[in-house]
Enzyme design. Sequence first.
Site, PDB file in Angstrom:
ATOM      1  N   GLY A 622     -25.302 -21.606 113.903  1.00  0.00           N
ATOM      2  CA  GLY A 622     -24.109 -21.620 113.069  1.00  0.00           C
ATOM      3  C   GLY A 622     -23.106 -22.598 113.610  1.00  0.00           C
ATOM      4  N   LYS A 641     -26.680 -14.991 121.892  1.00  0.00           N
ATOM      5  CA  LYS A 641     -25.859 -15.949 121.170  1.00  0.00           C
ATOM      6  C   LYS A 641     -25.280 -16.931 122.181  1.00  0.00           C
ATOM      7  CE  LYS A 641     -22.166 -16.378 117.813  1.00  0.00           C
ATOM      8  NZ  LYS A 641     -22.791 -16.643 116.517  1.00  0.00           N
ATOM      9  N   ASP A 736     -14.811 -12.762 109.901  1.00  0.00           N
ATOM     10  CA  ASP A 736     -15.941 -13.536 109.378  1.00  0.00           C
ATOM     11  C   ASP A 736     -16.936 -12.593 108.713  1.00  0.00           C
ATOM     12  OD1 ASP A 736     -17.492 -15.684 108.773  1.00  0.00           O
ATOM     13  OD2 ASP A 736     -18.232 -16.022 110.811  1.00  0.00           O
TER      14      ASP A 736
END
Length: 897
Positions: A622, A641, A736
């Site tokens: 992303g 992540k 988000d």
Amino acid sequence: MEKVFTFFLLTLLLLLASSAMTQTNVTTDQLALSSLKSQIISDPSNFLDENWSPAVSVCHWVGVTCGSRHQRVKSLNLSNMALTGKIPREFGNLSFLVSLDLGSNNFHGNLPQEMARLRRLKFLDLSFNSFSGEVPSWFGILHQLQVLNLRNNSFTSSIPSSFSNISTLETLNLNFNSVEDNQLTGSIPFTIFNISRIKIIAFTYNSLSGNLPNSLCNGLQILQELYLSANKLHGHMPTSLSNCSQLQLLSSSENDNPLYVFPGEIPKERSNLVELKKLVLGINSFSGSLDMEIFNISGLRIIDLSVNNLSGSLPPNMCSILPHIEVLYLHNLTNLVGTIPHSISNCSKLNNLELSENKLTSLIPNSLGYLTHLQNLQRFDLSNNELTGFVGDHICKLQRFGEIYLGQNQLSGSLPNCLGNITSLREIHLGSNKLSSNILPSLGNLQDLVVLDLSSNNMVGAIPDSMSNMVGLEFLDLSYNNISGIIPKSLEKLQNLKYFNVSVNKFYGEIPSGGPFQNLSSQFFIHNEALCGSSRFSVPPCPTSSKHRSSRKKLLVLFLLLGIALVVVPRTFIFFWIRYRKGKRAPQQADSLSSITRERISYYELIQATDALSESNLIGSGIFGSVYKGILRSGTAIAVKVFNLQLDAAFKSFDTECEVLCSLRHRNLVKVNTSCSNLDFKALVLEYMPNGSLEKYLYSYNYFLDTKQRQSIMIDVACALEYLHHGCSLPVIHCDVKPSNVLLDEDMAARLSDFGISKLLGEDQGDLYTKILETLGYIAPGTSLKYGLDGLVSTKCDVYSYGVMLLETLTRRKPNEFEGDLSLKKWVSNSLPEAVMDVIDINLVTPTGNHLQKELDVVASIMNLALDCCAESPARRTNMKDVVGMLQKIKIQLLAC
Ligand SMILES: *[C@@H]1O[C@H](CO)[C@@H](O)[C@H](O)[C@H]1NC(C)=O
Ligand SMILES: *[C@@H]1O[C@H](CO)[C@@H](O)[C@H](O)[C@H]1NC(C)=O
Ligand SMILES: *[C@@H]1O[C@H](CO)[C@@H](O)[C@H](O)[C@H]1NC(C)=O
Ligand SMILES: *[C@@H]1O[C@H](CO)[C@@H](O)[C@H](O)[C@H]1NC(C)=O
Ligand SMILES: *[C@@H]1O[C@H](CO)[C@@H](O)[C@H](O)[C@H]1NC(C)=O
Ligand SMILES: *[C@@H]1O[C@H](CO)[C@@H](O)[C@H](O)[C@H]1NC(C)=O
Ligand SMILES: *[C@@H]1O[C@H](CO)[C@@H](O)[C@H](O)[C@H]1NC(C)=O
Ligand SMILES: *[C@@H]1O[C@H](CO)[C@@H](O)[C@H](O)[C@H]1NC(C)=O
Ligand SMILES: *[C@H]1O[C@@H](CO)[C@H](O)[C@@H](O)[C@@H]1NC(C)=O
């Protein structure tokens, strides 16, 4: 006087011919061909030396055939031998020659007059050579000639009228005889159109002028093909054309003639052209309205009327008029308006549709959908029109598809997910539209794709690593978008890449330098956020730390071999910085990962678990980083992540914030187990969710969620947000909320992920982030995410995003597919309460369901709730507590359905 002279000459030639014949025998033929051989100055394959030996009878030479009765040379075929030379005068002594094929060589010079003696010739092919001089008028006395092919030579002057004396002539080809100074000029002798057996007349690409006789077809009933394109002809198309009832092909493009067939001129006669299959009249100055009555010639397979001064629109019943149409070129007409008729789906043989540079409008909802019934369609060009709407999933039904041209329109929304499934694709042109989406990782499947143009759109996200699989790619234009991230080094594998333009985007990091990147222009990289690398690209050198990072993997191997623990300064060596934060907070509930103590996950363990962050473990990437799957030594699956290092500056208080994230526990939140951080590596270790995201379930063909499932997922997410907003000591704002951040566990229960990421960011990134989020459409325009500064950020911002996502889940429409005044929210609210059917995801509706109306009512009430969440003013938006309550109530109604 001239006539008398010609007659005299002719008689003389005939006498010469007959006298020569009486004295000749096969030796004469051998001499003639030996003479030809001696004139050849280049024979790269040594064909003549090896196959034309003087010791052997000429009848045994390769390429030569003798008649069985006379034992004389009957045919000579030297085509395509790369021979260079001239034809000698002796050639005229081959008086029994019937067939001569010297095509595709490099013969040059004039044809000797003696060839006029070859009066038995029926077939003469001199095409694709460099013969020059005037087109000989003595062809006129070869009156057994059936095929005369002189195309692609350099003959000059004009077409002799003596051709009309060859009463046997069936094919006359003079195409391409105008190269530079050698021009075939003058007008076409009308007498040619009186050769009663002629079937093919081909005069394209010359400089012929004048007009055509009005009675053209009255002497030419069996004409089948007439090629007149690319000359300087003018005047009207002859009215008699309709009498050429055998005509199959008429090409007269690039001339300057008003077309006879258009309005009014001779409507009665058109139907005589029952055999006409190809009509090529592009690039002329035909004017008037595009009267499709011309298409009453129902056998037509190919129509080219492009670049003319025509107006009108495509008739709704086009395909019943043209049931056999295969190729339709109507590009660049002066005023072609309207839409593509729905009925085009009946033109089942269409394989090439060219409608670019017109004023066609309105693709919404799914004009492209009509095309998808056309299983033979291989190419369509609708570029440079005024099309709006989406490129929907329908397009993927075209499994033989080769080329899509949709550039320079007003298309919006995202690329269809399934695009990567049309593996036959070779070219995708979508530049200069308003597309806003990620570059789909699935495009990596398109190994035959040669051209991908997505320039001048609003594309976001990063270049997926999978693009390195597109081995056929030669041309990639991503310029003028909002694409960010690093240019994957793996693209160095694209050996065929010649054009790679990523200018005017938000790329950062090192420009790859290997493979095709060695030859790319620095212009392709200008105007980006922070690209670095070789000075060839006119960018600053990369900071040394990134070098160390790439060498780190190698050092790691070394380390494993030696088995030595090196704990040294992190920027220089492989090992990492482990932050001990002992006992600050204990996990609030036991979980399968309790064996990992949060404080102790090391860089080394993460690298091991993810196979050195290998591409095969990449599950997503992303704006801020990439997510890898990993397996710990205990066998537990994790998701890691890893944040983009370029954001270093952003992580001012990474560790502190991670502590907070780790302490958040709720059954509908993806667990953050721990973090790993050193000076040049920052990562979060998350619970692994095998079922992927809500986005995947909504937009992939392979998956489906029914109304109840969708509702229960939405309740789960609402609970998660309720917890974040109201269940913690301080509200935690997600910022988000979108389908790709809603992950599904084994039981299809939803867990929200990526919460609190915005807390990790500094102000600048916060701004950038806001902009990106705005383009995605999940936050209210004008929202500021600057944390802690002006305090504007509130839980209401999440409520808005949640409302949008709720609408998206029920309509299966992405919020950024709308533009201008229309938004997903408006679109839905305009349709409520009566027209829920218009907006609901059509997959949810089973026409046979007896509970349809009840179900629609339920959906309508969820949509109303969603609209309450999306109220313009933050103060008027609901809160998550009430949302949860209301959804639970609605759920009971749904269960009753
Ligand atoms: C061809 O005719 C010439 C005389 O004109 C003669 O010398 C020669 O032998 C003949 N060749 C053959 C093969 O008959
Ligand atoms: C001459 O030979 C070529 C190659 O074998 C063949 O394609 C062509 O048809 C021949 N020409 C004639 C007139 O038979
Ligand atoms: C024939 O001549 C035209 C015009 O010079 C050229 O464009 C074309 O390529 C030629 N065709 C071949 C096969 O050489
Ligand atoms: C065509 O042949 C006729 C005789 O059949 C003759 O009178 C005329 O001159 C010839 N025309 C040309 C152009 O050779
Ligand atoms: C073609 O032949 C017809 C008669 O068959 C005649 O009327 C006409 O004039 C001729 N056209 C030309 C151009 O010679
Ligand atoms: C078509 O041919 C017929 C008979 O040959 C003739 O009467 C008629 O005028 C021709 N049509 C045109 C448009 O020339
Ligand atoms: C379209 O037509 C216009 C006018 O004839 C011309 O100027 C323009 O170059 C054409 N475009 C193409 C691509 O042929
Ligand atoms: C892609 O094609 C595969 C195999 O035909 C199919 O199973 C899958 O559903 C397709 N995916 C999409 C997104 O169309
Ligand atoms: C035929 O060609 C001419 C040239 O055009 C020669 O002069 C002749 O000698 C030749 N005749 C024979 C029988 O070869």
